[in-house]
Design a protein around this motif. Structure first.
Motif, PDB file in Angstrom:
ATOM      1  N   ARG A  77       0.846  -1.197   0.000  1.00  0.00           N
ATOM      2  CA  ARG A  77       0.000   0.000   0.000  1.00  0.00           C
ATOM      3  C   ARG A  77       0.879   1.245   0.000  1.00  0.00           C
ATOM      4  O   ARG A  77       1.824   1.339   0.789  1.00  0.00           O
ATOM      5  N   LEU A  80      -0.703   7.221  -0.534  1.00  0.00           N
ATOM      6  CA  LEU A  80      -1.985   7.715  -1.042  1.00  0.00           C
ATOM      7  C   LEU A  80      -3.093   6.686  -0.834  1.00  0.00           C
ATOM      8  O   LEU A  80      -4.223   7.043  -0.473  1.00  0.00           O
ATOM      9  N   LEU A  81      -2.802   5.433  -1.041  1.00  0.00           N
ATOM     10  CA  LEU A  81      -3.807   4.394  -0.806  1.00  0.00           C
ATOM     11  C   LEU A  81      -4.183   4.330   0.672  1.00  0.00           C
ATOM     12  O   LEU A  81      -5.365   4.208   1.020  1.00  0.00           O
ATOM     13  N   ALA A  84      -6.482   7.136   1.373  1.00  0.00           N
ATOM     14  CA  ALA A  84      -7.807   6.893   0.812  1.00  0.00           C
ATOM     15  C   ALA A  84      -8.585   5.885   1.654  1.00  0.00           C
ATOM     16  O   ALA A  84      -9.788   6.055   1.880  1.00  0.00           O
ATOM     17  N   ALA A  92      -4.388  13.192   1.610  1.00  0.00           N
ATOM     18  CA  ALA A  92      -4.390  12.776   0.207  1.00  0.00           C
ATOM     19  C   ALA A  92      -4.083  13.953  -0.713  1.00  0.00           C
ATOM     20  O   ALA A  92      -3.342  13.805  -1.696  1.00  0.00           O
ATOM     21  N   PRO A 102      -2.402   7.747  -8.307  1.00  0.00           N
ATOM     22  CA  PRO A 102      -3.686   7.257  -7.809  1.00  0.00           C
ATOM     23  C   PRO A 102      -4.013   5.847  -8.264  1.00  0.00           C
ATOM     24  O   PRO A 102      -4.978   5.245  -7.790  1.00  0.00           O
ATOM     25  N   ALA A 112      -6.004   3.835  -4.765  1.00  0.00           N
ATOM     26  CA  ALA A 112      -6.651   4.944  -4.061  1.00  0.00           C
ATOM     27  C   ALA A 112      -8.012   5.261  -4.673  1.00  0.00           C
ATOM     28  O   ALA A 112      -9.002   5.455  -3.956  1.00  0.00           O
ATOM     29  N   LEU A 128      -8.749  13.172  -5.650  1.00  0.00           N
ATOM     30  CA  LEU A 128      -7.891  12.375  -6.515  1.00  0.00           C
ATOM     31  C   LEU A 128      -7.975  12.775  -7.986  1.00  0.00           C
ATOM     32  O   LEU A 128      -7.081  12.426  -8.777  1.00  0.00           O
TER      33      LEU A 128
END
Length: 235
Positions: A77, A80-81, A84, A92, A102, A112, A128
């Motif tokens: 991961r 950003l994930l 999210a 983010a 993303p 994400a 995003l």
């Protein structure tokens, strides 16, 4: 209600494959293993933690200290994930401004943007968009972000997602579209009525059947969802 029980039974059977949500029938090759912990710098670990906890100030500090914006944790991961998944919109935004991808997927094929369909977070979806996500990217079930949004009755997220131009008629590895999932796995209540209407207005094709040749209207009739059936018959 037999159709609904069979559909839910399919999902339950898939879930037994692992503790995580099941892989689709034709799972792609497993992604490369995550880098060992020693390859993550101190600043990388700080960035991953800051994204996970949703602290935008710490995100900025870790990036300034040289953290890799695409650092990966033990499940691949990215920061950003992680942001999210926790719906940490401000964190983010900082990562998007730093050039975060993303579309980077983890060992469960989540990205994400894809997880916004699960969480239903419109604010995250909008945060995003400046990163130009790939709306055709698919999850472990072979579905786009719109399909889980429809399944879970995330009205506002469906409304936002269809405005992006995402394919409303994409068929996942289970043979279902967002419309079919909303009808088969929803409860037929107001939220799902709104989702079905939004999908139809965005061009969803109600004649696309599932693998057994059953359409959304057929499912609505079988499941005893008269309002959904009425909306579908109006097309």
């Amino acid at each position: 209600m037999l159709t609904r029980r069979l559909a839910l039974g399919m999902f339950a059977a898939l879930a037994l494959v692992s503790c995580a949500p099941a892989e689709p029938p034709s799972a792609p090759p497993a992604p490369a293993a995550a880098p060992p912990p020693q390859e993550r710098t101190v600043s990388d670990r700080q960035l991953l933690q800051a994204a996970s906890s949703g602290d935008p100030g710490e995100v900025r500090a870790a990036l300034a200290a040289g953290a890799n914006v695409e650092a990966r944790d033990e499940h691949r991961r990215t920061p950003l994930l992680l942001a999210a998944l926790g719906d940490h919109v401000d964190a983010a935004r900082e990562l998007v401004r730093a050039g975060a991808d993303p579309d980077a997927q983890d060992d469960r094929r989540d990205s994400a943007f894809l997880v916004t369909g699960v969480t239903g977070s419109v604010k995250m979806l909008e945060a995003l968009l400046p990163a130009d996500p790939d709306f055709s990217l698919t999850n472990r079930y072979g579905g786009t972000a719109l399909i889980p949004a429809g399944e879970r009755g995330h009205v506002d997220d469906v409304r936002a997602a269809v405005r992006t131009g995402i394919d409303v008629n994409h068929v996942n590895d289970l043979g279902w579209t967002a419309l079919l999932e909303a009808v088969v796995l929803g409860d037929g209540g107001l939220r799902y009525q709104q989702v079905v209407q939004l999908l139809l207005d965005a061009g969803a094709d109600p004649t696309i059947p599932d693998r057994d040749g059953v359409t959304a209207l057929d499912h609505a009739d079988r499941e005893g969802h008269p309002e959904l059936a009425r909306i579908l018959r109006s097309r």
